[in-house]
Design a protein around this motif. Structure first.
Motif, PDB file in Angstrom:
ATOM      1  N   GLY A 254      42.550  44.952  39.261  1.00  0.00           N
ATOM      2  CA  GLY A 254      41.263  43.629  38.713  1.00  0.00           C
ATOM      3  C   GLY A 254      40.971  43.220  39.819  1.00  0.00           C
ATOM      4  N   TRP A 255      41.208  43.731  41.230  1.00  0.00           N
ATOM      5  CA  TRP A 255      40.062  42.751  42.364  1.00  0.00           C
ATOM      6  C   TRP A 255      39.058  43.383  42.433  1.00  0.00           C
ATOM      7  N   THR A 256      38.619  42.754  42.667  1.00  0.00           N
ATOM      8  CA  THR A 256      36.918  42.867  43.966  1.00  0.00           C
ATOM      9  C   THR A 256      36.808  42.873  45.187  1.00  0.00           C
ATOM     10  N   VAL A 257      36.612  44.253  45.262  1.00  0.00           N
ATOM     11  CA  VAL A 257      36.448  44.353  46.745  1.00  0.00           C
ATOM     12  C   VAL A 257      35.501  44.283  47.543  1.00  0.00           C
ATOM     13  N   LEU A 258      35.070  43.886  48.953  1.00  0.00           N
ATOM     14  CA  LEU A 258      34.126  43.917  49.473  1.00  0.00           C
ATOM     15  C   LEU A 258      33.970  44.507  50.871  1.00  0.00           C
ATOM     16  N   ARG A 259      33.199  45.392  51.199  1.00  0.00           N
ATOM     17  CA  ARG A 259      33.502  46.058  52.237  1.00  0.00           C
ATOM     18  C   ARG A 259      32.230  45.875  53.618  1.00  0.00           C
ATOM     19  N   PHE A 260      32.468  44.909  54.607  1.00  0.00           N
ATOM     20  CA  PHE A 260      31.679  44.868  55.455  1.00  0.00           C
ATOM     21  C   PHE A 260      31.627  45.896  57.137  1.00  0.00           C
ATOM     22  N   SER A 261      30.399  46.286  57.426  1.00  0.00           N
ATOM     23  CA  SER A 261      30.472  46.312  58.687  1.00  0.00           C
ATOM     24  C   SER A 261      30.239  45.905  60.007  1.00  0.00           C
ATOM     25  N   TRP A 262      30.691  45.654  61.015  1.00  0.00           N
ATOM     26  CA  TRP A 262      30.885  45.299  62.107  1.00  0.00           C
ATOM     27  C   TRP A 262      29.321  44.606  62.265  1.00  0.00           C
ATOM     28  N   GLU A 263      28.248  45.995  62.247  1.00  0.00           N
ATOM     29  CA  GLU A 263      26.790  45.560  62.269  1.00  0.00           C
ATOM     30  C   GLU A 263      26.172  44.224  61.409  1.00  0.00           C
ATOM     31  N   ASP A 264      25.992  44.574  60.082  1.00  0.00           N
ATOM     32  CA  ASP A 264      26.381  43.687  58.822  1.00  0.00           C
ATOM     33  C   ASP A 264      26.995  42.491  59.183  1.00  0.00           C
ATOM     34  N   VAL A 265      27.382  42.282  59.833  1.00  0.00           N
ATOM     35  CA  VAL A 265      28.777  40.842  59.796  1.00  0.00           C
ATOM     36  C   VAL A 265      28.577  40.077  61.139  1.00  0.00           C
ATOM     37  N   MET A 266      27.950  41.110  62.399  1.00  0.00           N
ATOM     38  CA  MET A 266      27.476  40.362  63.434  1.00  0.00           C
ATOM     39  C   MET A 266      26.267  40.485  63.619  1.00  0.00           C
ATOM     40  N   HIS A 267      24.896  41.320  62.605  1.00  0.00           N
ATOM     41  CA  HIS A 267      23.827  40.827  63.210  1.00  0.00           C
ATOM     42  C   HIS A 267      22.636  40.664  62.073  1.00  0.00           C
ATOM     43  N   ASP A 268      23.168  40.637  60.401  1.00  0.00           N
ATOM     44  CA  ASP A 268      22.773  40.385  59.393  1.00  0.00           C
ATOM     45  C   ASP A 268      23.842  39.507  58.230  1.00  0.00           C
ATOM     46  N   PRO A 269      23.724  38.282  58.895  1.00  0.00           N
ATOM     47  CA  PRO A 269      24.564  37.678  58.573  1.00  0.00           C
ATOM     48  C   PRO A 269      23.928  36.775  57.066  1.00  0.00           C
ATOM     49  N   ALA A 270      22.798  36.773  56.913  1.00  0.00           N
ATOM     50  CA  ALA A 270      22.590  36.483  55.967  1.00  0.00           C
ATOM     51  C   ALA A 270      23.115  37.560  54.119  1.00  0.00           C
ATOM     52  N   TYR A 271      22.567  38.331  54.518  1.00  0.00           N
ATOM     53  CA  TYR A 271      23.097  39.997  54.328  1.00  0.00           C
ATOM     54  C   TYR A 271      24.436  38.996  53.241  1.00  0.00           C
ATOM     55  N   VAL A 272      25.517  39.582  54.397  1.00  0.00           N
ATOM     56  CA  VAL A 272      26.404  39.070  54.045  1.00  0.00           C
ATOM     57  C   VAL A 272      26.735  37.944  52.916  1.00  0.00           C
ATOM     58  N   LEU A 273      26.258  37.317  53.297  1.00  0.00           N
ATOM     59  CA  LEU A 273      26.048  35.737  52.822  1.00  0.00           C
ATOM     60  C   LEU A 273      25.550  35.586  51.179  1.00  0.00           C
ATOM     61  N   ASP A 274      24.569  36.382  51.398  1.00  0.00           N
ATOM     62  CA  ASP A 274      24.171  36.854  49.979  1.00  0.00           C
ATOM     63  C   ASP A 274      25.058  37.182  49.115  1.00  0.00           C
ATOM     64  N   VAL A 275      25.512  38.873  49.448  1.00  0.00           N
ATOM     65  CA  VAL A 275      26.338  39.239  49.078  1.00  0.00           C
ATOM     66  C   VAL A 275      27.641  39.643  48.522  1.00  0.00           C
ATOM     67  N   ILE A 276      28.892  38.029  49.564  1.00  0.00           N
ATOM     68  CA  ILE A 276      29.548  37.376  48.699  1.00  0.00           C
ATOM     69  C   ILE A 276      29.367  35.970  48.107  1.00  0.00           C
ATOM     70  N   ARG A 277      28.108  35.860  47.931  1.00  0.00           N
ATOM     71  CA  ARG A 277      27.832  34.170  46.994  1.00  0.00           C
ATOM     72  C   ARG A 277      27.027  35.191  45.611  1.00  0.00           C
ATOM     73  N   ARG A 278      26.527  36.244  45.424  1.00  0.00           N
ATOM     74  CA  ARG A 278      26.250  36.971  44.181  1.00  0.00           C
ATOM     75  C   ARG A 278      27.839  37.190  43.353  1.00  0.00           C
ATOM     76  N   VAL A 279      28.844  37.671  43.970  1.00  0.00           N
ATOM     77  CA  VAL A 279      30.500  38.704  43.448  1.00  0.00           C
ATOM     78  C   VAL A 279      31.071  36.729  42.684  1.00  0.00           C
ATOM     79  N   VAL A 280      30.553  35.675  43.920  1.00  0.00           N
ATOM     80  CA  VAL A 280      31.707  34.776  43.759  1.00  0.00           C
ATOM     81  C   VAL A 280      30.984  34.165  42.362  1.00  0.00           C
ATOM     82  N   ASP A 281      29.838  33.713  42.385  1.00  0.00           N
ATOM     83  CA  ASP A 281      29.581  33.492  40.948  1.00  0.00           C
ATOM     84  C   ASP A 281      29.267  34.106  39.667  1.00  0.00           C
ATOM     85  N   ALA A 282      29.638  35.750  39.902  1.00  0.00           N
ATOM     86  CA  ALA A 282      29.427  36.596  38.963  1.00  0.00           C
ATOM     87  C   ALA A 282      31.241  36.079  38.320  1.00  0.00           C
ATOM     88  N   ARG A 283      32.273  36.560  39.107  1.00  0.00           N
ATOM     89  CA  ARG A 283      33.534  36.048  39.100  1.00  0.00           C
ATOM     90  C   ARG A 283      34.160  35.019  38.692  1.00  0.00           C
TER      91      ARG A 283
END
Length: 294
Positions: A254-283
Protein backbone atom coordinates in the motif's frame (compact mmCIF):
# COMPACT_ATOMS: atom_id res chain seq x y z
CA UNK A 1 34.28 9.94 -16.71
CA UNK A 2 35.19 6.62 -15.05
CA UNK A 3 32.71 4.76 -12.85
CA UNK A 4 34.89 5.44 -9.79
CA UNK A 5 34.99 9.19 -10.43
CA UNK A 6 31.24 9.25 -11.12
CA UNK A 7 30.60 7.37 -7.87
CA UNK A 8 32.68 9.78 -5.78
CA UNK A 9 31.18 12.81 -7.50
CA UNK A 10 27.67 11.63 -6.66
CA UNK A 11 28.69 11.03 -3.07
CA UNK A 12 30.00 14.57 -2.63
CA UNK A 13 33.70 13.91 -3.16
CA UNK A 14 34.41 11.27 -0.50
CA UNK A 15 33.75 7.59 0.18
CA UNK A 16 35.24 4.73 2.13
CA UNK A 17 37.34 2.17 0.33
CA UNK A 18 34.68 -0.46 1.01
CA UNK A 19 31.97 1.69 -0.55
CA UNK A 20 34.01 2.25 -3.70
CA UNK A 21 34.87 -1.44 -4.01
CA UNK A 22 31.22 -2.49 -3.58
CA UNK A 23 30.02 -0.02 -6.22
CA UNK A 24 32.74 -0.37 -8.87
CA UNK A 25 34.89 -3.43 -8.16
CA UNK A 26 38.52 -3.94 -7.21
CA UNK A 27 40.01 -3.57 -10.69
CA UNK A 28 38.46 -0.17 -11.34
CA UNK A 29 39.38 1.05 -7.85
CA UNK A 30 43.02 0.01 -8.22
CA UNK A 31 43.24 1.63 -11.66
CA UNK A 32 41.73 4.90 -10.40
CA UNK A 33 44.26 5.06 -7.55
CA UNK A 34 47.16 4.16 -9.83
CA UNK A 35 46.43 6.88 -12.41
CA UNK A 36 45.52 9.51 -9.81
CA UNK A 37 41.79 9.78 -10.51
CA UNK A 38 41.18 9.34 -6.77
CA UNK A 39 43.49 9.93 -3.81
CA UNK A 40 43.82 8.70 -0.25
CA UNK A 41 42.29 11.26 2.12
CA UNK A 42 42.36 9.66 5.58
CA UNK A 43 42.19 6.21 7.13
CA UNK A 44 39.98 4.11 4.89
CA UNK A 45 38.64 7.12 2.95
CA UNK A 46 39.30 8.22 -0.61
CA UNK A 47 38.38 11.39 -2.47
CA UNK A 48 38.75 13.26 -5.71
CA UNK A 49 42.05 15.08 -6.26
CA UNK A 50 42.16 18.82 -5.74
CA UNK A 51 41.65 19.04 -1.98
CA UNK A 52 45.38 19.45 -1.38
CA UNK A 53 45.43 22.21 -4.00
CA UNK A 54 42.93 24.14 -1.87
CA UNK A 55 45.35 24.11 1.05
CA UNK A 56 48.24 25.20 -1.18
CA UNK A 57 46.13 28.03 -2.60
CA UNK A 58 45.17 29.26 0.86
CA UNK A 59 48.79 29.15 2.02
CA UNK A 60 49.93 31.01 -1.05
CA UNK A 61 47.42 33.81 -0.47
CA UNK A 62 48.07 33.91 3.29
CA UNK A 63 44.36 33.24 3.64
CA UNK A 64 42.06 30.80 5.44
CA UNK A 65 40.02 28.11 3.70
CA UNK A 66 36.33 28.93 4.06
CA UNK A 67 32.82 28.18 2.80
CA UNK A 68 32.55 25.00 0.67
CA UNK A 69 36.34 24.58 0.56
CA UNK A 70 36.37 24.55 4.35
CA UNK A 71 33.49 22.05 4.38
CA UNK A 72 35.59 19.70 2.25
CA UNK A 73 38.61 20.24 4.52
CA UNK A 74 36.45 19.14 7.48
CA UNK A 75 35.53 15.98 5.53
CA UNK A 76 31.93 16.95 4.81
CA UNK A 77 30.33 16.02 1.51
CA UNK A 78 28.91 18.80 -0.65
CA UNK A 79 26.35 18.88 -3.45
CA UNK A 80 28.77 20.17 -6.07
CA UNK A 81 32.55 20.25 -5.81
CA UNK A 82 33.67 23.88 -6.16
CA UNK A 83 35.74 24.64 -9.25
CA UNK A 84 37.73 27.26 -7.33
CA UNK A 85 39.10 27.55 -3.81
CA UNK A 86 37.09 29.63 -1.34
CA UNK A 87 39.22 31.60 1.13
CA UNK A 88 38.68 34.39 3.63
CA UNK A 89 41.03 37.33 4.27
CA UNK A 90 40.76 40.39 6.57
CA UNK A 91 38.41 43.11 5.32
CA UNK A 92 41.05 45.79 4.77
CA UNK A 93 43.72 43.63 3.24
CA UNK A 94 44.62 44.27 -0.38
CA UNK A 95 44.86 41.15 -2.48
CA UNK A 96 45.11 40.42 -6.18
CA UNK A 97 42.66 37.55 -6.61
CA UNK A 98 43.90 34.72 -8.82
CA UNK A 99 41.40 32.98 -11.12
CA UNK A 100 41.71 29.82 -9.02
CA UNK A 101 40.22 31.43 -5.87
CA UNK A 102 37.08 33.13 -4.59
CA UNK A 103 38.02 35.63 -1.89
CA UNK A 104 35.65 36.46 0.96
CA UNK A 105 36.42 39.28 3.38
CA UNK A 106 35.81 39.04 7.11
CA UNK A 107 37.76 39.75 10.30
CA UNK A 108 37.90 36.27 11.79
CA UNK A 109 38.46 35.78 15.51
CA UNK A 110 40.80 33.21 17.09
CA UNK A 111 37.89 30.79 17.62
CA UNK A 112 36.92 31.04 13.97
CA UNK A 113 40.08 29.31 12.69
CA UNK A 114 41.45 25.80 13.24
CA UNK A 115 44.87 24.50 12.30
CA UNK A 116 45.84 27.98 11.15
CA UNK A 117 44.41 27.17 7.72
CA UNK A 118 40.64 26.61 7.87
CA UNK A 119 37.55 28.14 9.42
CA UNK A 120 36.16 26.23 12.40
CA UNK A 121 33.19 23.91 12.06
CA UNK A 122 30.92 26.54 13.61
CA UNK A 123 32.15 29.32 11.32
CA UNK A 124 32.14 27.07 8.25
CA UNK A 125 28.51 26.14 8.85
CA UNK A 126 27.58 29.78 9.36
CA UNK A 127 29.30 30.89 6.14
CA UNK A 128 27.86 28.05 4.06
CA UNK A 129 24.30 28.23 5.38
CA UNK A 130 24.16 32.02 4.97
CA UNK A 131 25.24 32.01 1.34
CA UNK A 132 24.30 28.72 -0.31
CA UNK A 133 20.99 27.70 -1.92
CA UNK A 134 18.69 25.59 0.23
CA UNK A 135 19.70 22.21 -1.23
CA UNK A 136 23.43 22.90 -0.91
CA UNK A 137 23.02 24.21 2.62
CA UNK A 138 20.98 21.20 3.71
CA UNK A 139 23.56 18.88 2.16
CA UNK A 140 26.32 20.43 4.25
CA UNK A 141 24.19 20.54 7.40
CA UNK A 142 23.31 16.85 7.04
CA UNK A 143 26.90 15.92 6.30
CA UNK A 144 28.30 17.85 9.27
CA UNK A 145 25.96 15.99 11.63
CA UNK A 146 26.71 12.68 9.91
CA UNK A 147 30.43 13.22 10.50
CA UNK A 148 30.28 14.05 14.17
CA UNK A 149 29.38 17.73 14.55
CA UNK A 150 27.09 18.00 17.56
CA UNK A 151 23.49 19.07 17.09
CA UNK A 152 24.01 21.87 19.62
CA UNK A 153 26.47 23.55 17.21
CA UNK A 154 23.58 24.03 14.77
CA UNK A 155 21.23 24.95 17.60
CA UNK A 156 23.62 27.68 18.71
CA UNK A 157 23.82 29.00 15.15
CA UNK A 158 20.04 29.26 15.04
CA UNK A 159 19.91 31.09 18.35
CA UNK A 160 22.63 33.63 17.58
CA UNK A 161 22.56 34.27 13.82
CA UNK A 162 21.60 37.77 12.76
CA UNK A 163 21.61 39.74 9.54
CA UNK A 164 21.72 38.58 5.91
CA UNK A 165 21.02 34.91 5.31
CA UNK A 166 19.32 34.31 8.67
CA UNK A 167 16.23 32.58 7.16
CA UNK A 168 18.49 30.21 5.21
CA UNK A 169 20.43 29.32 8.36
CA UNK A 170 17.25 28.72 10.35
CA UNK A 171 15.87 26.49 7.59
CA UNK A 172 18.87 24.16 7.76
CA UNK A 173 19.03 24.26 11.56
CA UNK A 174 15.43 23.06 11.63
CA UNK A 175 15.72 20.33 8.99
CA UNK A 176 19.32 19.03 9.06
CA UNK A 177 19.44 15.32 9.87
CA UNK A 178 22.52 13.19 10.43
CA UNK A 179 20.61 10.09 9.32
CA UNK A 180 20.68 11.35 5.72
CA UNK A 181 22.88 8.96 3.77
CA UNK A 182 24.51 11.19 1.15
CA UNK A 183 24.25 14.50 -0.79
CA UNK A 184 21.92 12.98 -3.40
CA UNK A 185 19.40 12.09 -0.72
CA UNK A 186 19.81 15.48 0.97
CA UNK A 187 19.07 17.30 -2.29
CA UNK A 188 15.97 15.16 -2.87
CA UNK A 189 14.79 15.99 0.65
CA UNK A 190 15.41 19.69 0.04
CA UNK A 191 12.97 19.48 -2.88
CA UNK A 192 10.44 17.49 -0.84
CA UNK A 193 10.51 20.12 1.93
CA UNK A 194 8.88 22.52 -0.54
CA UNK A 195 5.76 20.33 -0.76
CA UNK A 196 3.00 21.34 1.63
CA UNK A 197 1.54 18.42 3.56
CA UNK A 198 4.55 16.14 3.03
CA UNK A 199 6.75 15.16 5.97
CA UNK A 200 9.55 12.85 4.80
CA UNK A 201 12.21 11.51 7.14
CA UNK A 202 15.46 9.85 6.05
CA UNK A 203 16.20 6.17 6.46
CA UNK A 204 13.13 5.19 8.47
CA UNK A 205 12.51 1.46 8.83
CA UNK A 206 9.32 0.04 7.33
CA UNK A 207 8.22 -3.38 8.57
CA UNK A 208 6.22 -4.85 5.71
CA UNK A 209 4.23 -8.04 5.30
CA UNK A 210 7.14 -9.85 3.65
CA UNK A 211 10.22 -7.75 4.30
CA UNK A 212 11.69 -4.99 6.43
CA UNK A 213 13.21 -2.17 4.40
CA UNK A 214 14.86 1.18 5.06
CA UNK A 215 14.03 3.51 2.14
CA UNK A 216 15.75 6.83 1.55
CA UNK A 217 12.82 9.09 2.50
CA UNK A 218 9.54 8.10 4.14
CA UNK A 219 6.27 9.85 4.96
CA UNK A 220 4.44 7.41 7.23
CA UNK A 221 1.13 9.29 7.27
CA UNK A 222 0.77 9.49 3.49
CA UNK A 223 2.59 6.16 2.97
CA UNK A 224 4.89 7.71 0.39
CA UNK A 225 8.47 6.60 -0.23
CA UNK A 226 11.00 8.67 -2.18
CA UNK A 227 14.05 6.82 -3.48
CA UNK A 228 17.24 8.46 -4.75
CA UNK A 229 18.20 5.98 -7.47
CA UNK A 230 21.80 6.20 -8.55
CA UNK A 231 24.50 4.21 -10.30
CA UNK A 232 26.30 4.21 -6.98
CA UNK A 233 23.71 1.86 -5.49
CA UNK A 234 22.84 -0.13 -8.63
CA UNK A 235 26.32 -1.02 -9.78
CA UNK A 236 25.34 -4.52 -10.83
CA UNK A 237 22.31 -6.56 -11.80
CA UNK A 238 22.06 -8.22 -8.40
CA UNK A 239 21.67 -4.84 -6.70
CA UNK A 240 19.10 -3.74 -9.26
CA UNK A 241 17.09 -6.94 -8.78
CA UNK A 242 17.24 -6.65 -4.98
CA UNK A 243 15.96 -3.08 -4.96
CA UNK A 244 13.29 -3.76 -7.59
CA UNK A 245 11.90 -6.54 -5.41
CA UNK A 246 11.79 -4.41 -2.29
CA UNK A 247 10.08 -1.55 -4.14
CA UNK A 248 7.46 -3.96 -5.48
CA UNK A 249 6.79 -5.34 -2.00
CA UNK A 250 6.28 -1.81 -0.69
CA UNK A 251 3.67 -1.18 -3.39
CA UNK A 252 1.93 -4.45 -2.52
CA UNK A 253 1.71 -3.22 1.09
CA UNK A 254 0.00 0.00 0.00
CA UNK A 255 2.94 2.38 -0.31
CA UNK A 256 3.46 4.79 -3.19
CA UNK A 257 7.10 4.60 -4.31
CA UNK A 258 8.69 7.38 -6.35
CA UNK A 259 12.17 6.79 -7.79
CA UNK A 260 14.26 9.73 -8.97
CA UNK A 261 17.55 9.70 -10.86
CA UNK A 262 20.59 11.70 -9.84
CA UNK A 263 20.38 13.72 -13.06
CA UNK A 264 16.78 14.80 -12.41
CA UNK A 265 17.34 15.73 -8.77
CA UNK A 266 20.49 17.70 -9.53
CA UNK A 267 19.56 19.22 -12.90
CA UNK A 268 15.76 19.20 -13.20
CA UNK A 269 14.36 19.81 -9.69
CA UNK A 270 11.22 21.42 -11.15
CA UNK A 271 10.21 18.06 -12.62
CA UNK A 272 10.87 16.29 -9.32
CA UNK A 273 8.90 18.89 -7.38
CA UNK A 274 5.94 18.67 -9.76
CA UNK A 275 5.77 14.87 -9.54
CA UNK A 276 5.93 14.87 -5.74
CA UNK A 277 3.25 17.55 -5.44
CA UNK A 278 0.89 15.63 -7.74
CA UNK A 279 1.32 12.43 -5.75
CA UNK A 280 0.88 14.19 -2.40
CA UNK A 281 -2.34 15.80 -3.66
CA UNK A 282 -3.63 12.43 -4.85
CA UNK A 283 -2.75 10.61 -1.63
CA UNK A 284 -4.29 13.39 0.46
CA UNK A 285 -7.55 13.08 -1.48
CA UNK A 286 -7.58 9.31 -0.98
CA UNK A 287 -7.12 9.71 2.77
CA UNK A 288 -9.88 12.29 2.90
CA UNK A 289 -12.30 10.05 0.97
CA UNK A 290 -11.68 7.16 3.37
CA UNK A 291 -12.22 9.29 6.44
CA UNK A 292 -8.61 9.11 7.60
CA UNK A 293 -6.96 12.33 8.84
CA UNK A 294 -5.41 14.24 5.94
Amino acid sequence: MSDVVRFLTQRGGFATRGQVLEATGRAQFDHAVRVGHIVWVSRGRYGLPGLDLDVLTAHGLRAVLSHTSAALWHGWEVKTLPGTTHVTVPRRRRLATPPTAVVHRSDLGPDDVVGGICTSAHRTLLDCLRTLPADEGLTIGDSALRHGVRRDVLTDLGATVRGPGRPSVLHVVRHADGDAANPFESCLRAIALQVEGLDVRPQLRIVGSRATVRPDLVDRRLRIVLEADSFAWHGDRAALRRDSRRYNLLVVDGWTVLRFSWEDVMHDPAYVLDVIRRVVDARTQVLASTGRPA
